[in-house]
Design an enzyme around this catalytic site. Structure first.
Site: not given
Length: 83
Positions: A14-15
């Site tokens: 993430c992201p």
């Protein structure tokens, strides 16, 4: 029906999976599909939320060898989307 474009995003955290999915969706026409393979545990939350916010459709989400495989259809009239 054509096979979906496949993104192998295993190893990214993430992201990055959502950012790469966004880029892929912007490169295909509305109604086309993308299959995403990821092993990021947060993707089970991030991908559906991103799609819902941007008008794209989550067609399926299933286990995939220690990760998940999402199949996504690009929504109509999508110009840009923020992760």
């Amino acid at each position: 029906m054509t096979e979906p474009t496949t993104l192998d995003l295993r190893g990214l955290r993430c992201p990055l999976p959502v950012l790469k999915l966004r880029k892929a969706l912007l490169g295909i026409p509305p109604g086309a599909t993308v299959a995403v393979r990821t092993d990021d545990p947060l993707a089970t939350l991030d991908v559906p939320n991103f799609l819902r916010e941007n008008g794209d459709a989550l067609l399926s989400s299933e286990p995939d060898g220690g990760g998940r495989r999402f199949t996504v259809r690009r929504g109509p009239g999508k110009e840009t989307g923020a992760p």
